[in-house]
Motif scaffolding. Structure first.
Motif, mmCIF file in Angstrom:
data_model
loop_
_atom_site.group_PDB
_atom_site.id
_atom_site.type_symbol
_atom_site.label_atom_id
_atom_site.label_comp_id
_atom_site.label_asym_id
_atom_site.label_seq_id
_atom_site.Cartn_x
_atom_site.Cartn_y
_atom_site.Cartn_z
ATOM 1 N N SER A 38 0.910 -1.332 -0.054
ATOM 2 C CA SER A 38 -0.061 0.091 -0.120
ATOM 3 C C SER A 38 0.791 1.345 -0.044
ATOM 4 O O SER A 38 2.087 1.058 0.159
ATOM 5 C CB SER A 38 -1.014 -0.171 1.055
ATOM 6 O OG SER A 38 -1.695 -0.983 1.312
ATOM 7 N N GLY A 40 1.190 5.722 1.453
ATOM 8 C CA GLY A 40 1.249 6.354 2.809
ATOM 9 C C GLY A 40 2.348 5.782 3.690
ATOM 10 O O GLY A 40 3.284 5.261 3.426
ATOM 11 N N SER A 41 1.854 5.970 5.136
ATOM 12 C CA SER A 41 2.779 6.004 6.334
ATOM 13 C C SER A 41 3.135 4.341 6.466
ATOM 14 O O SER A 41 4.302 4.013 6.759
ATOM 15 C CB SER A 41 2.399 6.486 7.391
ATOM 16 O OG SER A 41 1.163 5.895 7.681
ATOM 17 N N ASP A 70 -3.350 -0.946 -3.786
ATOM 18 C CA ASP A 70 -3.941 0.131 -4.471
ATOM 19 C C ASP A 70 -3.044 1.232 -5.086
ATOM 20 O O ASP A 70 -2.068 1.105 -4.738
ATOM 21 C CB ASP A 70 -5.157 0.956 -3.679
ATOM 22 C CG ASP A 70 -4.358 1.668 -2.600
ATOM 23 O OD1 ASP A 70 -3.385 1.375 -2.166
ATOM 24 O OD2 ASP A 70 -4.987 2.850 -2.318
ATOM 25 N N ARG A 72 -3.141 5.170 -7.009
ATOM 26 C CA ARG A 72 -3.865 6.522 -7.626
ATOM 27 C C ARG A 72 -3.803 6.635 -9.097
ATOM 28 O O ARG A 72 -2.629 6.046 -9.686
ATOM 29 C CB ARG A 72 -3.182 7.585 -6.979
ATOM 30 C CG ARG A 72 -3.682 7.498 -5.150
ATOM 31 C CD ARG A 72 -2.171 7.080 -4.495
ATOM 32 N NE ARG A 72 -2.223 7.388 -3.279
ATOM 33 C CZ ARG A 72 -2.101 8.275 -2.301
ATOM 34 N NH1 ARG A 72 -1.369 9.183 -2.959
ATOM 35 N NH2 ARG A 72 -2.058 7.948 -1.135
ATOM 36 N N ASN A 82 1.683 5.746 -5.760
ATOM 37 C CA ASN A 82 1.997 4.718 -4.654
ATOM 38 C C ASN A 82 3.468 3.867 -5.377
ATOM 39 O O ASN A 82 4.159 3.357 -4.837
ATOM 40 C CB ASN A 82 0.968 3.509 -4.456
ATOM 41 C CG ASN A 82 0.042 4.148 -3.481
ATOM 42 O OD1 ASN A 82 0.268 5.407 -2.715
ATOM 43 N ND2 ASN A 82 -1.098 3.684 -3.293
ATOM 44 N N GLY A 143 -6.808 4.657 6.763
ATOM 45 C CA GLY A 143 -6.738 6.222 7.053
ATOM 46 C C GLY A 143 -7.546 6.553 8.456
ATOM 47 O O GLY A 143 -8.048 5.753 8.999
ATOM 48 N N HIS A 147 -10.811 3.796 6.132
ATOM 49 C CA HIS A 147 -10.319 3.052 4.619
ATOM 50 C C HIS A 147 -9.272 2.462 4.809
ATOM 51 O O HIS A 147 -8.147 2.652 5.321
ATOM 52 C CB HIS A 147 -10.452 4.309 3.749
ATOM 53 C CG HIS A 147 -9.020 4.823 3.363
ATOM 54 N ND1 HIS A 147 -8.841 6.075 4.148
ATOM 55 C CD2 HIS A 147 -8.002 4.620 2.655
ATOM 56 C CE1 HIS A 147 -7.586 6.496 3.534
ATOM 57 N NE2 HIS A 147 -6.811 5.770 2.849
ATOM 58 N N THR A 148 -9.039 1.211 3.990
ATOM 59 C CA THR A 148 -7.693 0.567 3.552
ATOM 60 C C THR A 148 -7.604 0.351 2.234
ATOM 61 O O THR A 148 -8.695 0.402 1.537
ATOM 62 C CB THR A 148 -7.595 -0.494 4.550
ATOM 63 O OG1 THR A 148 -6.246 -0.929 4.701
ATOM 64 C CG2 THR A 148 -8.548 -1.714 4.029
ATOM 65 N N ALA A 149 -6.655 -0.010 1.649
ATOM 66 C CA ALA A 149 -6.159 0.101 0.214
ATOM 67 C C ALA A 149 -6.946 1.238 -0.430
ATOM 68 O O ALA A 149 -6.991 2.427 0.315
ATOM 69 C CB ALA A 149 -6.606 -1.274 -0.364
ATOM 70 N N LYS A 173 -10.773 10.694 -0.409
ATOM 71 C CA LYS A 173 -9.249 10.955 -0.420
ATOM 72 C C LYS A 173 -8.699 11.208 -1.779
ATOM 73 O O LYS A 173 -8.872 10.370 -2.658
ATOM 74 C CB LYS A 173 -8.616 9.934 0.338
ATOM 75 C CG LYS A 173 -7.225 10.268 0.671
ATOM 76 C CD LYS A 173 -6.307 9.032 1.533
ATOM 77 C CE LYS A 173 -4.914 9.300 1.517
ATOM 78 N NZ LYS A 173 -4.250 8.202 1.866
ATOM 79 N N ARG A 178 -8.783 6.143 -8.612
ATOM 80 C CA ARG A 178 -7.859 4.851 -7.930
ATOM 81 C C ARG A 178 -8.340 3.592 -8.256
ATOM 82 O O ARG A 178 -9.452 3.299 -8.814
ATOM 83 C CB ARG A 178 -8.291 4.882 -6.600
ATOM 84 C CG ARG A 178 -7.670 6.139 -5.892
ATOM 85 C CD ARG A 178 -8.187 6.401 -4.325
ATOM 86 N NE ARG A 178 -7.613 7.555 -3.800
ATOM 87 C CZ ARG A 178 -6.705 7.288 -2.902
ATOM 88 N NH1 ARG A 178 -6.292 6.322 -2.334
ATOM 89 N NH2 ARG A 178 -5.996 8.375 -2.346
ATOM 90 N N LYS A 201 -5.034 6.311 14.889
ATOM 91 C CA LYS A 201 -4.589 4.975 14.319
ATOM 92 C C LYS A 201 -5.132 3.792 15.455
ATOM 93 O O LYS A 201 -5.656 2.867 14.989
ATOM 94 C CB LYS A 201 -3.736 4.821 13.478
ATOM 95 C CG LYS A 201 -3.553 5.990 12.174
ATOM 96 C CD LYS A 201 -3.114 5.564 10.961
ATOM 97 C CE LYS A 201 -3.276 6.290 9.848
ATOM 98 N NZ LYS A 201 -2.493 6.102 8.781
#
Ligand code: 6PG
Length: 233
Positions: A38, A40-41, A70, A72, A82, A143, A147-149, A173, A178, A201
């Motif tokens: 994935s 992000g962080s 996932d 974008r 990503n 997030g 949400h995930t993926a 987002k 996506r 989180k």
């Protein structure tokens, strides 16, 4: 299993051990390691956990096949991609053969890109059209909205049962367009690692709200491990 670590450094130590073991087991059992990452962080924590010199030398990168949970729908060189983030944080530091890196083709329309990605997954995993792919490992973040993926709360894609990958053009987002693996494919993985840092989180991870996409991640026959810390450093 939910593991809460006192800080990010310890989380990364344990994540590294887990990734090394998952990679070794997959390669011993079927000669390669099929992974979907994935953005992000979670990607940052994963990349940092893998790229320390003495660490990356222990991993058989030649047997890795890399996909994304996932992507974008932006140019693959964009800072929002990503793939681009993975290239910068991980791929440039390790030696995965380029023929084993399988990004989404974002030059296509979102729908065509999802179809193309599905075909790519079927071909590389060498399975027939009606079979459900099984990745060795899917790494997920999540997030603030759960949400995930690119599976967002209350979105119709959460009900998708037939597709391997699907497109959406209304992501809350940004960017809105996506491509995402679907829930049945994610939940069919041999191993799922959920990686997240920070107080909010951690609260989501331990909440009992099963309407949140991240709480819909329950492997059918595989293993799941949550790598969490409530510290943001
Ligand atoms: C994406 C990601 C997504 C991400 C979460 C968490 O492309 O948006 O794959 O699922 O993991 O949004 O992102 P942060 O860790 O940056 O909050």
């Amino acid at each position: 299993m939910i593991e809460k670590y006192p800080d990010k450094a310890l989380l990364k130590d344990e994540l590294y051990k887990y990734l090394l073991q998952a990679s070794d087991e997959a390669i011993d059992s079927h000669g390669r390691f099929l992974v979907a990452l994935s953005g992000g962080s979670a990607l940052k924590l994963l990349s940092e956990s893998l790229t320390g010199k003495r660490r990356k030398e222990n991993i058989n990168w030649q047997a890795w096949h890399l996909f994304w949970a996932d992507e974008r729908c932006v140019n693959l060189e964009s800072s929002q991609s990503n793939y681009a983030a993975t290239k910068k944080m991980l791929l440039d530091a390790v030696n995965i053969p380029s023929s084993q890196i399988h990004p989404v083709n974002t030059t296509l329309s979102p729908e065509k890109a999802a179809e193309d990605y599905e075909k790519k997954i079927l071909a590389i995993l060498d399975i027939s059209q009606n079979a459900l792919p099984q990745f060795d490992l899917i790494v997920l973040g999540f997030g603030e909205d759960g949400h995930t993926a690119s599976l967002f709360p209350h979105h119709k894609l959460l009900r998708e049962q037939k597709r391997i990958a699907a497109s959406l053009e209304d992501s809350p987002k940004p960017p809105p367009a996506r491509i995402t693996l679907t829930l049945p494919v994610i939940n069919n993985a041999r191993n799922i690692a959920i990686v997240a840092a920070g107080g909010y989180k951690y609260k989501i991870a331990v909440s009992s709200d099963t309407s949140l996409p991240i709480k819909m991640i329950n492997p059918v026959c595989g293993n799941i491990k949550w790598f969490l810390t409530d510290k943001s450093s």
